[in-house]
Design an enzyme around this catalytic site. Structure first.
Site, mmCIF file in Angstrom:
data_model
loop_
_atom_site.group_PDB
_atom_site.id
_atom_site.type_symbol
_atom_site.label_atom_id
_atom_site.label_comp_id
_atom_site.label_asym_id
_atom_site.label_seq_id
_atom_site.Cartn_x
_atom_site.Cartn_y
_atom_site.Cartn_z
ATOM 1 N N HIS A 104 0.840 -1.196 0.000
ATOM 2 C CA HIS A 104 0.000 0.000 0.000
ATOM 3 C C HIS A 104 0.880 1.253 0.000
ATOM 4 C CE1 HIS A 104 0.914 0.567 4.201
ATOM 5 N NE2 HIS A 104 0.209 -0.476 4.631
ATOM 6 N N HIS A 147 4.239 1.236 2.030
ATOM 7 C CA HIS A 147 5.345 0.464 1.444
ATOM 8 C C HIS A 147 5.870 1.165 0.192
ATOM 9 C CE1 HIS A 147 2.523 -2.545 3.327
ATOM 10 N NE2 HIS A 147 3.601 -2.637 4.084
ATOM 11 N N CYS A 185 4.301 -10.440 20.751
ATOM 12 C CA CYS A 185 3.277 -9.959 19.821
ATOM 13 C C CYS A 185 3.610 -10.541 18.456
ATOM 14 C CB CYS A 185 3.237 -8.427 19.739
ATOM 15 S SG CYS A 185 2.161 -7.863 18.389
ATOM 16 N N CYS A 237 3.976 -7.963 15.561
ATOM 17 C CA CYS A 237 5.280 -7.269 15.534
ATOM 18 C C CYS A 237 6.428 -8.259 15.400
ATOM 19 C CB CYS A 237 5.573 -6.529 16.837
ATOM 20 S SG CYS A 237 4.485 -5.225 17.309
ATOM 21 N N CYS A 287 -0.398 -5.082 23.176
ATOM 22 C CA CYS A 287 0.802 -4.643 22.465
ATOM 23 C C CYS A 287 0.717 -3.129 22.262
ATOM 24 C CB CYS A 287 0.866 -5.359 21.118
ATOM 25 S SG CYS A 287 1.903 -4.517 19.925
ATOM 26 N N HIS A 304 0.051 -2.659 18.242
ATOM 27 C CA HIS A 304 -1.175 -3.182 17.625
ATOM 28 C C HIS A 304 -2.403 -3.088 18.518
ATOM 29 C CE1 HIS A 304 2.011 -4.964 15.157
ATOM 30 N NE2 HIS A 304 1.140 -4.788 14.192
ATOM 31 N N LYS A 359 -5.627 6.413 10.791
ATOM 32 C CA LYS A 359 -4.693 5.318 10.569
ATOM 33 C C LYS A 359 -5.200 4.503 9.369
ATOM 34 C CE LYS A 359 -2.556 1.759 13.324
ATOM 35 N NZ LYS A 359 -2.878 0.427 13.044
ATOM 36 N N LYS A 387 -7.362 -1.932 6.804
ATOM 37 C CA LYS A 387 -8.404 -2.604 6.023
ATOM 38 C C LYS A 387 -9.757 -2.393 6.668
ATOM 39 C CE LYS A 387 -6.870 -6.269 3.138
ATOM 40 N NZ LYS A 387 -6.605 -7.677 2.941
HETATM 41 O O1 ME8 Z 1 8.051 -4.351 9.370
HETATM 42 N N1 ME8 Z 1 3.544 5.044 6.653
HETATM 43 O O2 ME8 Z 1 7.492 -5.222 7.307
HETATM 44 P P1 ME8 Z 1 6.151 -4.455 6.934
HETATM 45 C C1 ME8 Z 1 4.824 5.003 6.276
HETATM 46 N N2 ME8 Z 1 9.143 -7.203 7.645
HETATM 47 N N3 ME8 Z 1 5.484 3.863 6.011
HETATM 48 C C2 ME8 Z 1 4.829 2.712 6.132
HETATM 49 C C3 ME8 Z 1 3.473 2.674 6.531
HETATM 50 C C4 ME8 Z 1 2.823 3.919 6.790
HETATM 51 N N4 ME8 Z 1 1.555 3.997 7.170
HETATM 52 N N5 ME8 Z 1 3.088 1.389 6.571
HETATM 53 C C5 ME8 Z 1 4.166 0.641 6.195
HETATM 54 C C6 ME8 Z 1 8.216 -5.145 8.470
HETATM 55 N N6 ME8 Z 1 5.221 1.438 5.921
HETATM 56 C C7 ME8 Z 1 9.366 -6.117 8.522
HETATM 57 C C8 ME8 Z 1 10.646 -5.375 8.165
HETATM 58 S S1 ME8 Z 1 13.273 -5.302 7.709
HETATM 59 C C9 ME8 Z 1 14.562 -6.265 8.055
HETATM 60 C C10 ME8 Z 1 11.878 -6.217 8.203
HETATM 61 C C11 ME8 Z 1 6.542 1.012 5.436
HETATM 62 O O3 ME8 Z 1 5.601 -5.156 5.755
HETATM 63 C C12 ME8 Z 1 7.672 1.482 6.348
HETATM 64 O O4 ME8 Z 1 8.864 1.439 5.619
HETATM 65 O O5 ME8 Z 1 5.300 -4.298 8.133
HETATM 66 C C13 ME8 Z 1 7.689 0.397 7.394
HETATM 67 O O6 ME8 Z 1 8.904 0.333 8.121
HETATM 68 C C14 ME8 Z 1 7.493 -0.831 6.538
HETATM 69 O O7 ME8 Z 1 6.583 -0.410 5.501
HETATM 70 C C15 ME8 Z 1 6.928 -2.001 7.324
HETATM 71 O O8 ME8 Z 1 6.647 -3.035 6.442
#
Ligand code: ME8
Length: 621
Positions: free
Chosen positions: A19, A22, A127, A130, A145, A148, A295, A298
């Protein structure tokens, strides 16, 4: 040697399609990578997916899929989205790639050889969302948590630990010696406070599920998903596409969202210190996007789909907006209205129109569309200053400032056209003015390359120039222009309404459940404590008893269908819950002025009661 630069995104969980959040991190990294390539730096850019762990195992199980098949589905969704958004990553790593798994085991062995891994019993809170352990004091009331806001799980198992505590001082020393290591400063201070509060050794293996990299030679244990995931940044540099990118001279930058700073700025550097590997140069923690102040989720139905916006408005317009709207590091609020406002004002008007009117004039005044070898110097100083300031902003991880700076030049060019009024100038002067603007536009097309790569190419096509690269001002040249469609067609009010209707989900009006009553409805019931003071059978009615009940304000007579379960003598003195404002009725010729509450369907099985004593008449609510 030319500078070398390596930038990484977090590797995303394969839990859903990407989304806005990411896409944001990935576009920021792409702009940084493209900027460094433009400057001629050797550049590596990595993204990928995080596929192991309890969270993914559970999600796959809930959908009746094997974890690997589940991961494949979303890893594909990520890589195809990145293609559509013009992401120029040099490699895409998946934690289920065999070479990565082998590296994680190698790293484990090294940490073990350093004496930093030990076995102990673990008991604590986890959690799954997380993938993180929490101490009691970090949890919110009800064992929730802090991220969350859902209950965490109690974990009790044998686990390998990593001696994080040993790295408390080395980490503090490193951060003090390298202020650029954690950025921005507010995040650095947060991390410092966390480290100073005392680092505890952390559990780095799990035994209650199997979806992960096995701990070498310890059947039953899988390596903690964050140790596995964080290693991706290094393991990818053992591949051809990113070879050498962890060498000492490379500027290594991890771009992440602020919520995972602890993993990147504490755990990961501690693992690297233990393994004797250099640390990344910078962990940059950007802020969090909300959508219209809420926030993104979904359940709220407000998840912003980058593919939908890009296909309706153009990928580059979407990229421009997210990079320009929020200073990197700050939280941001996404609004579709703001996207369209910036689009019209800055893309369609400022830049699009500059190109359009310049090319229009060239075609009009010079029908052969050539501007023959005219000296251009009038906008040179402005363009070169913009380039230097853009570089400064990008080196400081500030793409929004870089774009602001480019747009200052765009406006300067527009003002130059207005002030020098080519339409009323001599033929020779017309040629000079338009050649100057043409060169400035060529220069601009290179400056926007990192942010809007596709539109930059289209700009150059229309300008009749091919060269791209870190721009240098050309004092003169011959170009054959080819005016095309507007770079960013204006969105009029009708189109705007149509787009907003398509993009912004209608707030669902909750469907009324006819079985629900409001609290106000409930309050209409006059429920109170009643005490039975007399009871007798109703003649010729084997189910009914006639009761006299003290309800505080007086006595009430009721007929109750409880004779099959209770004898009159059992009831005298009992306290029950009494409905006092039920319309009186005559049952078998006997007046009944209320009702006592009881459990049971056809036949009553128990009377309502109170677990402590309360006086007759006390309100029940
Ligand atoms: O945490 N605003 O993966 P993830 C800004 N797999 N950035 C956002 C966001 C938002 N609302 N939502 C997501 C993980 N992001 C682990 C990481 S690394 C070794 C492992 C972005 O799929 C932001 O970069 O939950 C956040 O850190 C990342 O997506 C989290 O992606």
């Amino acid at each position: 040697m030319a500078k070398r630069f390596y930038v990484t995104t977090p590797i995303y969980y394969v839990s859903d399609v990407p989304h806005l959040g990411h896409a944001y991190t990935t576009i920021v990294c792409d702009a940084l990578a493209r900027y460094h390539r433009l400057r001629g730096h050797q550049t590596g850019f990595l993204t990928g997916t995080d596929e192991h762990g309890q969270k993914i195992a559970r999600m796959a199980e809930e959908r009746g899929m094997a974890p690997r098949a589940y991961a494949d589905k979303f890893a594909d969704a990520y890589s195809s989205t990145w293609k559509a958004l013009e992401i120029s990553n040099d490699d895409f790593i998946r934690t289920t790639d065999a070479d990565h798994e082998a590296f994680v085991q190698e790293l484990w062995r090294v940490l073990e050889q350093r004496g930093d891994i030990f076995l102990a019993d673990y008991e604590g809170w986890y959690c799954v969302a997380c993938e993180q352990f929490y101490t009691e004091k970090e949890l919110e009331p009800g064992n929730h948590c802090p991220v969350h806001k859902k209950p965490v799980e109690k974990v009790k198992e044998q686990s390998y630990y990593f001696k994080l505590s040993k790295y408390q001082q080395p980490l503090l020393d490193h951060i003090a010696a390298h202020p650029e290591f954690i950025q921005p400063e507010n995040r650095r201070n947060e991390v410092l406070a966390f480290i100073r509060s005392g680092l505890q050794d952390i559990s780095v293996s799990r035994t209650t599920f199997q979806w992960g990299v096995p701990v070498p030679d310890r059947p039953g244990h899988v390596i903690y998903v964050w140790l596995d995931a964080l290693s991706n940044y290094y393991s990818a540099t053992r591949r051809k596409a990113l070879a050498g990118m962890w060498d000492d001279d490379v500027e290594v930058v991890h771009m992440i969202g602020k919520e995972i700073s602890r993993f990147h700025a504490v755990y990961w550097p501690a693992f690297l210190m233990s393994a004797g590997i250099r640390l990344p140069s910078t962990v940059f923690c950007h802020g969090w996007w909300t959508v219209d102040g809420e926030k993104m989720s979904k359940t709220a139905g407000n998840v912003v789909d980058p593919l939908k916006l890009s296909s309706d408005l153009g990928v580059d317009a979407f990229r421009y907006f997210v990079l320009r709207e929020v200073p990197l590091g700050a939280d941001g609020d996404f609004s579709h209205e703001a996207l369209l406002t910036r689009y019209n004002a800055e893309l369609a008007n400022d830049l699009g129109n500059l190109l359009n009117r310049t090319l229009g004039m060239i075609e009009k005044y010079f029908p052969n569309r050539f501007l023959l070898g005219v000296e251009t110097h009038e906008l040179r100083a402005k363009a070169e200053l913009a380039r230097e300031e853009l570089a400064k902003a990008m080196d400081a991880f500030q793409p929004s400032i870089a774009l602001e700076r480019i747009w200052k030049l765009v406006r300067e060019c527009n003002a130059y056209v207005d002030q020098s009024a080519p339409w009323s100038a001599s033929e020779e002067r017309k040629r000079e003015i338009l050649a100057n603007v043409h060169e400035a536009l060529r220069f601009l097309s290179n400056l926007i390359d990192p942010f809007m790569p596709e539109r930059a190419v289209e700009m150059r096509r229309q300008l009749g120039v091919v060269q791209s690269g870190w721009p240098a001002w050309n004092a003169g040249g011959d170009w054959h222009v080819e005016k095309g469609e507007p770079l960013f067609p204006r969105i009029d009010d009708d189109k705007k309404a149509e787009l907003l209707a398509r993009w912004v989900p209608k707030k669902d009006v909750p469907v009324e459940d006819p079985n629900q009553i409001s609290y106000a409805d409930f309050q209409r019931l006059d429920l109170r404590v009643g005490q039975v003071i007399a009871a007798e059978v109703v003649p010729k009615a084997k189910k009914l008893l006639k009761l006299s009940v003290d309800i505080g304000t007086g006595k009430r007579q009721v007929v109750a269908g409880i004779a099959e379960t209770y004898q009159p003598a059992d009831l005298v003195g009992k306290k029950v819950i009494f409905l006092a404002n039920l319309k009186p009725a005559t049952i078998r010729g006997v007046l009944s002025e209320g009702m006592i509450l009881a459990a049971g369907e056809e036949q009553v099985v128990a009377l309502s009661g109170l677990d402590r004593d309360a006086a007759p008449g006390t309100k029940v609510r």
